[in-house]
Design an enzyme around this catalytic site. Structure first.
Site, PDB file in Angstrom:
ATOM      1  N   HIS A  48      26.410   7.256 -47.046  1.00 12.98           N
ATOM      2  CA  HIS A  48      25.622   6.824 -48.198  1.00 12.98           C
ATOM      3  C   HIS A  48      24.184   7.262 -47.914  1.00 12.98           C
ATOM      4  O   HIS A  48      23.825   7.475 -46.746  1.00 12.98           O
ATOM      5  CB  HIS A  48      25.688   5.310 -48.388  1.00 12.98           C
ATOM      6  CG  HIS A  48      27.057   4.847 -48.801  1.00 12.98           C
ATOM      7  ND1 HIS A  48      27.788   3.950 -48.073  1.00 12.98           N
ATOM      8  CD2 HIS A  48      27.812   5.188 -49.877  1.00 12.98           C
ATOM      9  CE1 HIS A  48      28.953   3.756 -48.673  1.00 12.98           C
ATOM     10  NE2 HIS A  48      28.993   4.495 -49.769  1.00 12.98           N
ATOM     11  N   ASP A  51      22.703   5.251 -45.336  1.00  9.74           N
ATOM     12  CA  ASP A  51      23.241   5.396 -43.979  1.00  9.74           C
ATOM     13  C   ASP A  51      22.452   6.493 -43.256  1.00  9.74           C
ATOM     14  O   ASP A  51      22.272   6.436 -42.042  1.00  9.74           O
ATOM     15  CB  ASP A  51      24.721   5.820 -44.003  1.00  9.74           C
ATOM     16  CG  ASP A  51      25.633   4.762 -44.607  1.00  9.74           C
ATOM     17  OD1 ASP A  51      25.434   3.571 -44.309  1.00  9.74           O
ATOM     18  OD2 ASP A  51      26.535   5.128 -45.385  1.00  9.74           O
ATOM     19  N   GLU A 173      34.698   9.659 -57.339  1.00  6.49           N
ATOM     20  CA  GLU A 173      35.721   8.837 -56.677  1.00  6.49           C
ATOM     21  C   GLU A 173      36.083   7.690 -57.601  1.00  6.49           C
ATOM     22  O   GLU A 173      35.396   6.670 -57.630  1.00  6.49           O
ATOM     23  CB  GLU A 173      35.188   8.313 -55.336  1.00  6.49           C
ATOM     24  CG  GLU A 173      36.175   7.438 -54.591  1.00  6.49           C
ATOM     25  CD  GLU A 173      35.618   6.866 -53.279  1.00  6.49           C
ATOM     26  OE1 GLU A 173      34.586   7.362 -52.779  1.00  6.49           O
ATOM     27  OE2 GLU A 173      36.223   5.904 -52.776  1.00  6.49           O
ATOM     28  N   ASP A 247      40.082  -5.220 -53.510  1.00  4.67           N
ATOM     29  CA  ASP A 247      40.132  -3.963 -52.759  1.00  4.67           C
ATOM     30  C   ASP A 247      40.269  -4.271 -51.266  1.00  4.67           C
ATOM     31  O   ASP A 247      39.386  -4.865 -50.664  1.00  4.67           O
ATOM     32  CB  ASP A 247      38.827  -3.195 -53.038  1.00  4.67           C
ATOM     33  CG  ASP A 247      38.857  -1.787 -52.493  1.00  4.67           C
ATOM     34  OD1 ASP A 247      39.909  -1.360 -51.987  1.00  4.67           O
ATOM     35  OD2 ASP A 247      37.817  -1.111 -52.580  1.00  4.67           O
ATOM     36  N   ASP A 249      41.360  -1.982 -48.539  1.00  6.59           N
ATOM     37  CA  ASP A 249      41.049  -0.951 -47.535  1.00  6.59           C
ATOM     38  C   ASP A 249      41.826  -1.143 -46.240  1.00  6.59           C
ATOM     39  O   ASP A 249      41.259  -1.098 -45.136  1.00  6.59           O
ATOM     40  CB  ASP A 249      39.530  -0.915 -47.241  1.00  6.59           C
ATOM     41  CG  ASP A 249      38.716  -0.503 -48.459  1.00  6.59           C
ATOM     42  OD1 ASP A 249      39.277   0.120 -49.378  1.00  6.59           O
ATOM     43  OD2 ASP A 249      37.508  -0.817 -48.488  1.00  6.59           O
ATOM     44  N   ASP A 282      38.966   5.550 -45.441  1.00  5.22           N
ATOM     45  CA  ASP A 282      38.054   4.495 -45.881  1.00  5.22           C
ATOM     46  C   ASP A 282      38.778   3.181 -45.644  1.00  5.22           C
ATOM     47  O   ASP A 282      39.419   2.634 -46.540  1.00  5.22           O
ATOM     48  CB  ASP A 282      37.664   4.697 -47.356  1.00  5.22           C
ATOM     49  CG  ASP A 282      36.334   4.018 -47.685  1.00  5.22           C
ATOM     50  OD1 ASP A 282      35.888   3.193 -46.857  1.00  5.22           O
ATOM     51  OD2 ASP A 282      35.754   4.300 -48.752  1.00  5.22           O
TER      52      ASP A 282
END
Ligand code: XLS
Ligand code: MG
Length: 343
Positions: A48, A51, A173, A247, A249, A282
């Site tokens: 990101h 990041d 995405e 979500d 992950d 991810d």
């Protein structure tokens, strides 16, 4: 050994906080993450914008570029590449009602500025790929935004990026919901349509995250195939998801082995990676993991990819073709189940 090159985001090693409780593991320093990623077998990092440069909104342009150069050096020192930069357009107060699709013009401009700066960051850390995960581009209350204008604004954002830099490529995405209720770009079909409608379709593609497809009630392998069919699968985020809930992950293959097998089959059969694409993960460690064990989900996911590659290689294609020709799909299905179960 895998035929793929793998990538991972620094957010995949996290403190374990969830919406019901705070951190359960200490923060791991960035350089330490890189060291571990390299050891586990990754060759590239997903970023990101913040990041690359933490607290990016508080820093001057020259400071941002200096920190980006330092990040590039850190990557070089570890023998790692950058895969993409994705502007984090969901945490700042300006993105409370979306970014490109906010009802507030000044906030839309904030999104644009931050996005174009992410293009600069791409150049600085040596990649040509910008990522759009449209976290808040949609509605909590459907009547709050004109849904036609919303989609047109996404397109406008894509076109501004394409115009800004003649070499940058963009992936979308898709994710149908969370944190918003209804997304303006919920599936790969929507992403492909946006790509095709853009000013330079060759530079816009999609990234499939397995869990996002499951959240849309779709098979991730089918979503990957759709983008592959039109030459637009720019990346994948492998993980897993137990049905249509929040979500999760999860580690790749942890919930649905047949679906995991088919994702790898589609990628292998259609030469994914041959143009330099990475197989990205991810995945999140379970909250129960100790600090010492907080990398297991990454190593385990790569292990499952490798095991599935072996299953794909072990498929009896002649037998499968004969069963397809005889239209005996019950027998075909059983032979796949036997392959997966090692019978
Ligand atoms: C969140 C997304 C995010 C993207 C990058 O659900 O998967 O992690 O991959 O912005
Ligand atoms: Mg993702």
């Amino acid at each position: 050994m895998s035929q793929f090159k793998f990538s991972v985001g620094p957010w995949n090693i996290h403190e374990g906080a969830d919406v019901f409780g705070g951190p359960v593991r200490p923060t791991v320093a960035f350089a330490q993450k890189l060291e571990q990623f390299k050891k586990i077998g990754f060759s590239a990092i997903q970023f990101h914008d913040d990041d690359v440069v933490p607290e990016i909104d508080t820093k001057s342009a020259s400071q941002i570029m200096a920190e980006a150069r330092a990040m590039k050096k850190l990557l070089d020192d570890h023998g790692l590449k950058a895969e993409f930069v994705a502007p984090r357009l969901w945490e700042a107060p300006e993105t409370i009602d979306g970014a490109f699709t906010s009802n507030n013009a000044a906030h839309r401009e904030y999104a644009m500025t931050r996005t174009l700066r992410s293009v600069d960051l791409c150049r600085e850390i040596g990649c040509d790929l910008l990522g759009f995960w449209y976290a808040r581009e949609g509605t909590l209350c459907f009547e709050s935004k004109d849904p036609v204008t919303g989609v047109q604004r996404l397109l406008e954002g894509i076109n501004r990026v394409l115009d800004y830099d003649a070499a940058i490529r963009i992936f979308i995405e898709p994710k149908p919901n969370e944190p918003i209720d209804r997304s303006f770009a919920p599936t790969m079909g929507h992403a492909m349509a946006l790509a095709t409608a853009s000013n330079d379709p060759a530079r816009v593609g999609g990234l499939v995250e397995s869990a996002h497809a499951v959240l849309a009630g779709l098979d991730p392998a089918g979503e990957m195939a759709f983008a592959l069919a039109i030459g637009k699968l720019f990346g994948v985020h492998l993980n897993d998801q137990n049905g249509m809930k929040y979500d999760q992950d999860k580690a790749f293959g942890a919930e649905n082995l047949r679906q995991a097998f088919n994702q790898i089959r589609v990628l292998v059969d259609h030469g994914f990676g041959k143009n330099g694409e990475y197989v990205g993960l991810d995945v999140k460690a379970m909250r129960t993991q100790s600090a010492e064990q907080c990398y297991r989900h990454l190593a385990n996911s790569i292990r499952v990819v490798e095991l599935m590659e072996a299953k794909v290689a072990a498929m009896d294609r002649t037998k499968c073709d004969a069963l397809i020709a005889a239209r005996d799909y019950e027998a075909l299905e059983l032979s796949i189940m036997e392959l997966l179960l090692g019978a």
